[in-house]
Design a protein around this motif. Sequence first.
Motif, short mmCIF file in Angstrom:
data_model
loop_
_atom_site.label_atom_id
_atom_site.label_comp_id
_atom_site.label_asym_id
_atom_site.label_seq_id
_atom_site.Cartn_x
_atom_site.Cartn_y
_atom_site.Cartn_z
N LYS A 3 0.87 -1.18 0.00
CA LYS A 3 0.00 0.00 0.00
C LYS A 3 0.90 1.22 0.00
CE LYS A 3 -3.93 -2.09 2.21
NZ LYS A 3 -5.02 -1.91 3.16
N TRP A 4 0.50 2.24 -0.77
CA TRP A 4 1.33 3.41 -0.97
C TRP A 4 0.70 4.65 -0.37
CZ3 TRP A 4 6.10 2.71 -2.97
CH2 TRP A 4 6.34 1.52 -3.65
N GLU A 5 1.52 5.55 0.07
CA GLU A 5 1.14 6.89 0.49
C GLU A 5 1.63 7.83 -0.60
OE1 GLU A 5 1.99 9.80 4.31
OE2 GLU A 5 3.19 8.00 4.06
N TYR A 6 0.83 8.82 -0.96
CA TYR A 6 1.19 9.73 -2.05
C TYR A 6 1.26 11.16 -1.55
CZ TYR A 6 0.11 5.78 -5.04
OH TYR A 6 0.11 4.54 -5.63
N ALA A 7 2.11 11.96 -2.19
CA ALA A 7 2.22 13.38 -1.85
C ALA A 7 2.54 14.18 -3.11
CB ALA A 7 3.32 13.60 -0.81
N ASP A 26 13.62 11.02 3.33
CA ASP A 26 12.47 10.62 4.15
C ASP A 26 11.76 9.40 3.59
OD1 ASP A 26 12.86 12.61 6.03
OD2 ASP A 26 11.48 14.02 5.07
N GLY A 27 12.34 8.76 2.58
CA GLY A 27 11.76 7.53 2.05
C GLY A 27 10.81 7.71 0.88
N TRP A 28 10.67 8.93 0.38
CA TRP A 28 9.78 9.18 -0.74
C TRP A 28 10.48 8.86 -2.05
CZ3 TRP A 28 4.74 10.16 -0.04
CH2 TRP A 28 4.33 10.63 1.21
N GLU A 29 9.75 8.29 -2.97
CA GLU A 29 10.24 7.98 -4.32
C GLU A 29 9.59 8.95 -5.29
OE1 GLU A 29 9.48 4.44 -7.55
OE2 GLU A 29 9.48 3.91 -5.44
N LEU A 30 10.38 9.59 -6.11
CA LEU A 30 9.86 10.52 -7.10
C LEU A 30 9.14 9.75 -8.19
CD1 LEU A 30 9.69 13.44 -8.16
CD2 LEU A 30 11.83 12.99 -9.37
N VAL A 31 7.91 10.13 -8.48
CA VAL A 31 7.12 9.48 -9.52
C VAL A 31 7.16 10.30 -10.80
CG1 VAL A 31 4.80 8.71 -10.17
CG2 VAL A 31 5.60 8.42 -7.82
#
Length: 54
Positions: A3-7, A26-31
């Motif tokens: 499950k993913w969290e999006y920003a 912070d663990g975010w992957e650029l989409v």
Amino acid sequence: MTKWEYATAPVLVHATKQILDNWGADGWELVQIVPGPNPQNVVAYFKRPLEAGQ
């Protein structure tokens, strides 16, 4: 299944690397990056996996 969290974040063009590095730490992957509402901005879309139990 992950499950993913999006920003979504507005990013100033002149500070793009610094801002993206901070999000990545912070663990975010650029989409995706798309042009912003003016020439000084882009809009970055990020995702990261939710931690177990969320």
